[in-house]
Write a protein that holds these residues in place. Structure first.
Motif, PDB file in Angstrom:
ATOM      1  N   VAL A  72       0.829  -1.203   0.000  1.00 24.19           N
ATOM      2  CA  VAL A  72       0.000   0.000   0.000  1.00 24.19           C
ATOM      3  C   VAL A  72       0.865   1.256   0.000  1.00 24.19           C
ATOM      4  CG1 VAL A  72      -1.701   1.331   1.290  1.00 24.19           C
ATOM      5  CG2 VAL A  72      -1.935  -1.158   1.116  1.00 24.19           C
ATOM      6  N   GLN A  73       1.841   1.291   0.891  1.00 21.47           N
ATOM      7  CA  GLN A  73       2.634   2.506   1.065  1.00 21.47           C
ATOM      8  C   GLN A  73       3.466   2.913  -0.159  1.00 21.47           C
ATOM      9  OE1 GLN A  73       2.074   4.500   3.604  1.00 21.47           O
ATOM     10  NE2 GLN A  73       0.557   2.955   4.166  1.00 21.47           N
ATOM     11  N   PRO A  74       3.999   1.971  -0.952  1.00 26.58           N
ATOM     12  CA  PRO A  74       4.816   2.431  -2.096  1.00 26.58           C
ATOM     13  C   PRO A  74       4.062   3.325  -3.064  1.00 26.58           C
ATOM     14  CG  PRO A  74       5.202   0.103  -1.675  1.00 26.58           C
ATOM     15  CD  PRO A  74       4.043   0.502  -0.808  1.00 26.58           C
ATOM     16  N   ASN A  75       2.788   3.041  -3.307  1.00 25.42           N
ATOM     17  CA  ASN A  75       2.016   3.899  -4.210  1.00 25.42           C
ATOM     18  C   ASN A  75       1.621   5.206  -3.540  1.00 25.42           C
ATOM     19  OD1 ASN A  75       2.046   2.431  -6.595  1.00 25.42           O
ATOM     20  ND2 ASN A  75       0.218   1.250  -6.080  1.00 25.42           N
ATOM     21  N   LYS A  76       1.308   5.157  -2.259  1.00 22.20           N
ATOM     22  CA  LYS A  76       0.957   6.384  -1.559  1.00 22.20           C
ATOM     23  C   LYS A  76       2.172   7.312  -1.459  1.00 22.20           C
ATOM     24  CE  LYS A  76      -3.025   4.796   1.080  1.00 22.20           C
ATOM     25  NZ  LYS A  76      -3.676   4.730   2.410  1.00 22.20           N
ATOM     26  N   ALA A  77       3.339   6.734  -1.204  1.00 20.59           N
ATOM     27  CA  ALA A  77       4.559   7.538  -1.124  1.00 20.59           C
ATOM     28  C   ALA A  77       4.902   8.145  -2.483  1.00 20.59           C
ATOM     29  CB  ALA A  77       5.722   6.673  -0.620  1.00 20.59           C
ATOM     30  N   LEU A  78       4.609   7.413  -3.548  1.00 20.70           N
ATOM     31  CA  LEU A  78       4.829   7.938  -4.896  1.00 20.70           C
ATOM     32  C   LEU A  78       3.886   9.102  -5.166  1.00 20.70           C
ATOM     33  CD1 LEU A  78       6.128   7.765  -7.716  1.00 20.70           C
ATOM     34  CD2 LEU A  78       4.442   5.992  -8.285  1.00 20.70           C
ATOM     35  N   ALA A  79       2.618   8.919  -4.849  1.00 17.94           N
ATOM     36  CA  ALA A  79       1.611   9.940  -5.134  1.00 17.94           C
ATOM     37  C   ALA A  79       1.848  11.229  -4.350  1.00 17.94           C
ATOM     38  CB  ALA A  79       0.215   9.390  -4.833  1.00 17.94           C
ATOM     39  N   ASN A  80       2.366  11.113  -3.118  1.00 18.02           N
ATOM     40  CA  ASN A  80       2.563  12.336  -2.324  1.00 18.02           C
ATOM     41  C   ASN A  80       3.940  12.967  -2.526  1.00 18.02           C
ATOM     42  OD1 ASN A  80       4.469  11.049  -0.621  1.00 18.02           O
ATOM     43  ND2 ASN A  80       2.913  10.456   0.869  1.00 18.02           N
ATOM     44  N   GLY A  81       4.736  12.395  -3.428  1.00 20.26           N
ATOM     45  CA  GLY A  81       6.004  13.015  -3.783  1.00 20.26           C
ATOM     46  C   GLY A  81       7.212  12.538  -3.018  1.00 20.26           C
ATOM     47  N   ASN A  86       8.444   3.704  -8.369  1.00 19.84           N
ATOM     48  CA  ASN A  86       8.471   2.498  -7.551  1.00 19.84           C
ATOM     49  C   ASN A  86       8.473   1.261  -8.431  1.00 19.84           C
ATOM     50  OD1 ASN A  86       5.723   1.683  -8.106  1.00 19.84           O
ATOM     51  ND2 ASN A  86       4.973   2.991  -6.448  1.00 19.84           N
ATOM     52  N   LEU A  87       8.825   0.148  -7.822  1.00 22.43           N
ATOM     53  CA  LEU A  87       8.886  -1.129  -8.531  1.00 22.43           C
ATOM     54  C   LEU A  87       8.445  -2.228  -7.568  1.00 22.43           C
ATOM     55  CD1 LEU A  87       9.640  -3.059 -10.806  1.00 22.43           C
ATOM     56  CD2 LEU A  87      12.030  -2.907 -10.086  1.00 22.43           C
ATOM     57  N   PHE A  88       7.220  -2.756  -7.791  1.00 20.19           N
ATOM     58  CA  PHE A  88       6.751  -3.833  -6.921  1.00 20.19           C
ATOM     59  C   PHE A  88       5.456  -4.469  -7.400  1.00 20.19           C
ATOM     60  CE2 PHE A  88       4.034  -0.446  -5.549  1.00 20.19           C
ATOM     61  CZ  PHE A  88       2.893  -1.041  -5.024  1.00 20.19           C
ATOM     62  N   GLN A  89       4.781  -3.903  -8.400  1.00 21.37           N
ATOM     63  CA  GLN A  89       3.403  -4.294  -8.677  1.00 21.37           C
ATOM     64  C   GLN A  89       3.176  -4.654 -10.141  1.00 21.37           C
ATOM     65  OE1 GLN A  89       0.903  -0.717  -8.019  1.00 21.37           O
ATOM     66  NE2 GLN A  89       2.755   0.460  -8.495  1.00 21.37           N
ATOM     67  N   HIS A  90       2.148  -5.499 -10.344  1.00 25.45           N
ATOM     68  CA  HIS A  90       1.757  -5.804 -11.719  1.00 25.45           C
ATOM     69  C   HIS A  90       0.615  -4.887 -12.144  1.00 25.45           C
ATOM     70  CE1 HIS A  90      -1.591  -7.958  -9.926  1.00 25.45           C
ATOM     71  NE2 HIS A  90      -0.833  -8.946  -9.477  1.00 25.45           N
ATOM     72  N   TYR A 227       0.858  -9.681 -15.438  1.00 24.18           N
ATOM     73  CA  TYR A 227       1.247 -10.153 -14.111  1.00 24.18           C
ATOM     74  C   TYR A 227       2.709  -9.857 -13.791  1.00 24.18           C
ATOM     75  CZ  TYR A 227      -3.156 -12.716 -13.552  1.00 24.18           C
ATOM     76  OH  TYR A 227      -4.479 -13.057 -13.413  1.00 24.18           O
ATOM     77  N   ARG A 228       3.418  -9.270 -14.729  1.00 29.01           N
ATOM     78  CA  ARG A 228       4.816  -8.931 -14.461  1.00 29.01           C
ATOM     79  C   ARG A 228       4.886  -7.555 -13.791  1.00 29.01           C
ATOM     80  NH1 ARG A 228       7.648 -12.801 -17.271  1.00 29.01           N
ATOM     81  NH2 ARG A 228       6.669 -13.494 -19.224  1.00 29.01           N
ATOM     82  N   ASN A 229       5.902  -7.379 -12.976  1.00 31.02           N
ATOM     83  CA  ASN A 229       6.056  -6.108 -12.291  1.00 31.02           C
ATOM     84  C   ASN A 229       6.562  -5.039 -13.244  1.00 31.02           C
ATOM     85  OD1 ASN A 229       5.114  -7.190  -9.947  1.00 31.02           O
ATOM     86  ND2 ASN A 229       7.095  -7.342  -8.929  1.00 31.02           N
ATOM     87  N   ARG A 230       6.281  -3.798 -12.891  1.00 35.67           N
ATOM     88  CA  ARG A 230       6.669  -2.682 -13.740  1.00 35.67           C
ATOM     89  C   ARG A 230       7.124  -1.498 -12.897  1.00 35.67           C
ATOM     90  NH1 ARG A 230       2.864  -5.403 -15.593  1.00 35.67           N
ATOM     91  NH2 ARG A 230       2.115  -4.289 -17.423  1.00 35.67           N
ATOM     92  N   VAL A 231       7.961  -0.655 -13.507  1.00 35.48           N
ATOM     93  CA  VAL A 231       8.326   0.612 -12.885  1.00 35.48           C
ATOM     94  C   VAL A 231       7.150   1.559 -13.086  1.00 35.48           C
ATOM     95  CG1 VAL A 231       9.863   2.605 -12.975  1.00 35.48           C
ATOM     96  CG2 VAL A 231      10.798   0.302 -13.262  1.00 35.48           C
ATOM     97  N   VAL A 232       6.761   2.250 -12.016  1.00 35.58           N
ATOM     98  CA  VAL A 232       5.602   3.139 -12.048  1.00 35.58           C
ATOM     99  C   VAL A 232       6.012   4.524 -11.567  1.00 35.58           C
ATOM    100  CG1 VAL A 232       3.312   3.562 -11.042  1.00 35.58           C
ATOM    101  CG2 VAL A 232       3.982   1.237 -11.712  1.00 35.58           C
ATOM    102  N   VAL A 233       5.445   5.555 -12.207  1.00 37.66           N
ATOM    103  CA  VAL A 233       5.698   6.942 -11.819  1.00 37.66           C
ATOM    104  C   VAL A 233       4.367   7.683 -11.762  1.00 37.66           C
ATOM    105  CG1 VAL A 233       7.994   6.975 -12.855  1.00 37.66           C
ATOM    106  CG2 VAL A 233       6.008   7.748 -14.207  1.00 37.66           C
ATOM    107  N   ASN A 234       4.393   8.901 -11.251  1.00 35.86           N
ATOM    108  CA  ASN A 234       3.220   9.755 -11.340  1.00 35.86           C
ATOM    109  C   ASN A 234       2.973  10.114 -12.798  1.00 35.86           C
ATOM    110  OD1 ASN A 234       2.302  10.283  -8.522  1.00 35.86           O
ATOM    111  ND2 ASN A 234       4.379  11.097  -8.288  1.00 35.86           N
TER     112      ASN A 234
END
Length: 275
Positions: A72-81, A86-90, A227-234
């Motif tokens: 949960v926190q990796p996406n929230k930390a990304l969204a709030n700057g 991040n890298l962890f999710q499909h 189902y593979r993980n990806r690098v995600v950004v805002n």
């Protein structure tokens, strides 16, 4: 002469002012020098520190990597700057989480991902599996569907034709020629079932966390890229230079060499296989 001298002085002042403005503009347009990554502890944090960060540092970036123990926190930390990437999710998790939390997140590139495997300390191959053998499978819908796809690929089950394989459940099994007895548990508990059951379908991240060798699996899934993980950004950063640089280093031969050497058994995404 005085007029000429005054003119030259004014011209020099104007030139210096213009240079000062250019320097100011250059400073204001400078791209970031530090990239703050976030990843879940384990193989994807390792991928950041061992494969991605060194290549970005060669481009002049300073790279930090914050490890998380939840999803949960990796996406929230990304969204709030707090993070830049991040890298962890499909894809399925990303789309669902972003929609539920009203976040504008976008994928940059899919990376090699540890596949689910069928493991056994009882059998050395699928041909020797006896009727009525016990089979540990994940109890969450996404991972269970993945497990059933692997089992179908190996001829151990057949899923009903009118069912989307990505959403299949045990009730959707049409044929079970070995009469496998399925034992459903939380995905993180599946490595333990390799000892207590005849077979177990273990997601790659949990297998690695339990110090299992991916190459010991009787079979590894042919994982769909969703189902593979990806690098995600805002989403607002998708055209930024640092994002282009992240994509560039992951597409490099050097990155693939590190994956081949240090991440054996990881399934490569379609874009890598097509090269």
């Amino acid at each position: 002469m005085k007029k000429i001298s005054a003119f030259l002085i004014l011209l020099s002042i104007a030139f210096l002012a213009a240079c000062g403005e250019d320097e100011g503009n250059s400073d204001s347009s400078n791209e970031k020098e530090t990239i703050n990554f976030g990843a879940t502890a384990g193989p994807y944090s390792d991928m950041v520190t061992q494969a991605i960060a060194p290549l970005l540092e060669e481009k002049g970036y300073e790279v930090t990597n914050k490890e998380f123990t939840d999803y949960v926190q990796p996406n929230k930390a990304l969204a709030n700057g707090d993070l830049d990437a991040n890298l962890f999710q499909h894809k399925i998790y990303l789309d669902s989480f972003a929609e539920e939390n009203n976040l504008e997140l976008s994928e940059v590139i899919v990376v090699p991902t540890a596949p689910m495997g069928i493991y056994s300390n009882t059998y050395d191959d699928f041909d020797s599996i006896e009727d009525g053998s016990t089979m540990g499978v994940p109890n969450d819908p996404t991972n269970l569907a993945r497990a059933l796809i692997v089992l179908e690929d190996e001829g151990l089950v057949t899923i009903k034709e009118d069912v989307d394989p990505l959403r299949a459940s045990l009730s959707d099994i049409e044929e079970n020629p070995k009469s496998l007895d399925f034992v459903e548990v939380e995905a993180g508990q599946l490595p333990r079932l390799v000892d207590s059951e005849d077979l177990a379908a273990v997601p790659g991240n949990y297998a690695l966390a339990a110090d299992m060798d991916l190459l010991d699996a009787l079979a590894l899934e042919d994982m769909p890229d969703d189902y593979r993980n990806r690098v995600v950004v805002n989403t607002e950063d998708t055209d930024a230079a640092f994002v282009e640089d992240i994509k560039e280093v992951i597409e490099s031969d050097e990155f693939e060499e590190i994956i081949d050497e240090d991440f054996e058994g990881f399934g490569k995404p379609a874009w890598m296989e097509e090269e």
